[in-house]
Design an enzyme around this catalytic site. Structure first.
Site: not given
Ligand code: LLP
Length: 429
Positions: A282-284, A320, A350-351, A379
């Site tokens: 998990p990231g988000r 985003r 400027c967009e 992100y």
């Molecule tokens: N693992 C892999 C292989 C991934 O490609 C990603 C995210 C994650 C884990 C983590 O995903 P999460 O748990 O954060 O959903 N910039 C975009 C999100 C791009 C995510 C790319 N891959 C945004 O702002 O929504």
């Protein structure tokens, strides 16, 4: 606006009538560091991590934080101290997680186009798993791995061809998308790994997409991975890990987030009686709600029948909204209870596509006042650019009433670093 969003971040109204994050008044942060500025709440990150770890406690598992969501060293430290592993996608992220003290064995290296240098650095660092995304990458790593002292542990990132409901730019597990190895090529990949004395197949992985609110695709994808493992049988004798990727969706507005217990209840029955360790990436979920972007109102204006609020943060600071049409809640740092107006919240870039919120109903604001944009811990800064020669904003970490500058604001000389005004010094050959 739901109270849930404020609670997710750890935002509370103080006795002065202004918001504090993690016990630190936001007016103070803005006065000390200036605006725009990202502010992250360490305790909110810890709460998320602990809730996920508790939900998965009955399975042997590892939470590998997806560093791409927020790679600030202070944020990484918080997660490392909790015992997290790391999911990385570049040599730059490898350097960051090593600098933050992550255990190399707990690092997973994913990514669709890892270079020779990046693969070499990962092998030298001894990362726990390199998740391969094509047969050519596999053959390439087999050559690089010949220099390693022991066989390099790899995973196969499978594209399970599962569709998800999310923004098309962040759906990654469907057919015809660049990510992963298609199911029908997995047996050949396992065969080639089996033939290499320098590689060992430890893991099957998937990542379906990001900001997923429905648990059903996780079950579907996991079932496909388990079926593949069954079909591989003796072709994958050392397989011990199943990686279901990231993707847990959070609350940005009033949606029901995918809570850890629902997520865990989807995975646990499928894995309980198997010998595999679960990896999640998990990231988000871990950092998204824990971060806000503070910005000051520069001007307001009425034009073409619309009301605009022009603030000092822009699409270069937070991409985003303009890139994914993403909704981020905006609150006044000192709520004043003025009449609600419908405005476009825009930045100085400027967009016409430079906006942070469109047609947003919010209380009237005046120049100099401070706004907080919520849900930007993931992100946010990592996607910031220097477009329009705008220095990237600073990052602040707050923790139980204390705060630290986690990254200083860029300066004009940072922006020109590495450039030369006299480029015509090389003869063409
Ligand atoms: N693992 C892999 C292989 C991934 O490609 C990603 C995210 C994650 C884990 C983590 O995903 P999460 O748990 O954060 O959903 N910039 C975009 C999100 C791009 C995510 C790319 N891959 C945004 O702002 O929504």
């Amino acid at each position: 606006m739901g109270e849930g969003l404020l609670a997710d971040a750890g935002l509370r109204l103080g006795s002065s009538g202004a918001f504090a994050l993690g016990g630190v008044p936001l007016e103070d942060v803005a006065a000390r560091v200036g605006t725009p500025v990202y502010v992250y709440n360490a305790e909110a990150i810890r709460e998320r991590y602990r809730s996920l770890a508790a939900a998965l406690a009955s399975l042997e598992h590892r939470i590998c934080y997806a560093v791409k969501a927020n790679g600030n060293l202070s944020v990484l430290r918080v997660l490392r101290d909790l015992g997290a592993g790391a999911d990385i996608v570049s040599g730059g992220e490898l350097d960051r997680v090593l600098a933050a003290g992550f255990v190399p064995e707990h690092i997973v290296f994913s990514g669709v186009g890892k270079s020779t240098e990046e693969l070499g650095a990962a092998v030298r660092a001894g990362v726990g798993l390199i998740n391969l995304e094509s047969l050519e990458e596999l053959d390439h790593l087999a050559l690089i791995a010949a220099a390693a002292r022991s066989p390099v542990a790899v995973g196969l990132r499978v594209n399970p061809d599962v569709t998800t409901e999310t923004h098309p730019y962040i759906a990654t597990g469907g057919g015809g998308i660049k990510f992963g190895i298609p199911v029908d090529q997995v047996p050949e990949a396992a065969r080639r790994i089996g033939l290499s004395p320098h590689l060992v197949l430890r893991c099957l992985a998937m990542h379906l997409g990001s900001q997923l609110l429905d648990p059903a695709p996780f079950a579907e994808g996991l079932r496909r991975l388990l079926r593949l493992i069954h079909d591989l049988g003796p072709a994958a004798p050392a397989l011990s890990v199943i990686d279901v990727g990231g993707g847990l969706g959070i609350r940005y507005q009033d949606e029901a987030p995918l809570d850890p217990s629902t997520y865990a209840a989807t995975l646990i029955p499928l894995l309980r009686s198997t010998p595999y360790r679960l990896h999640v990436e998990p990231g988000r979920f871990l950092v998204g709600s824990a971060g806000i972007l503070l910005t000051r109102v520069l001007y307001t204006k009425h034009s073409g029948g619309k009301d605009f609020v022009i603030v000092d943060a822009a699409m270069n600071d937070l991409l985003r909204p303009s890139h994914y049409q993403a909704y981020h809640e905006v609150v006044e740092v000192t709520p004043r209870g003025r009449r609600v107006q419908v405005v476009d919240l825009v930045g100085p870039v400027c967009e016409t596509g430079d906006f942070l919120a469109l047609d947003r109903a919010m209380p009237g604001v005046r120049p100099g006042e401070l706004l907080a944009i919520l849900g930007v811990g993931a992100y946010g800064f990592v996607m910031a650019s220097q477009y329009n020669a705008r220095p990237r904003p600073p990052e602040v970490l707050v923790d139980k009433g204390r705060f630290a500058l986690a990254r200083r604001r860029e300066t004009a000389s940072d922006l020109m670093q590495g450039e030369t005004p006299t480029p015509l010094t090389h003869e063409a050959t």
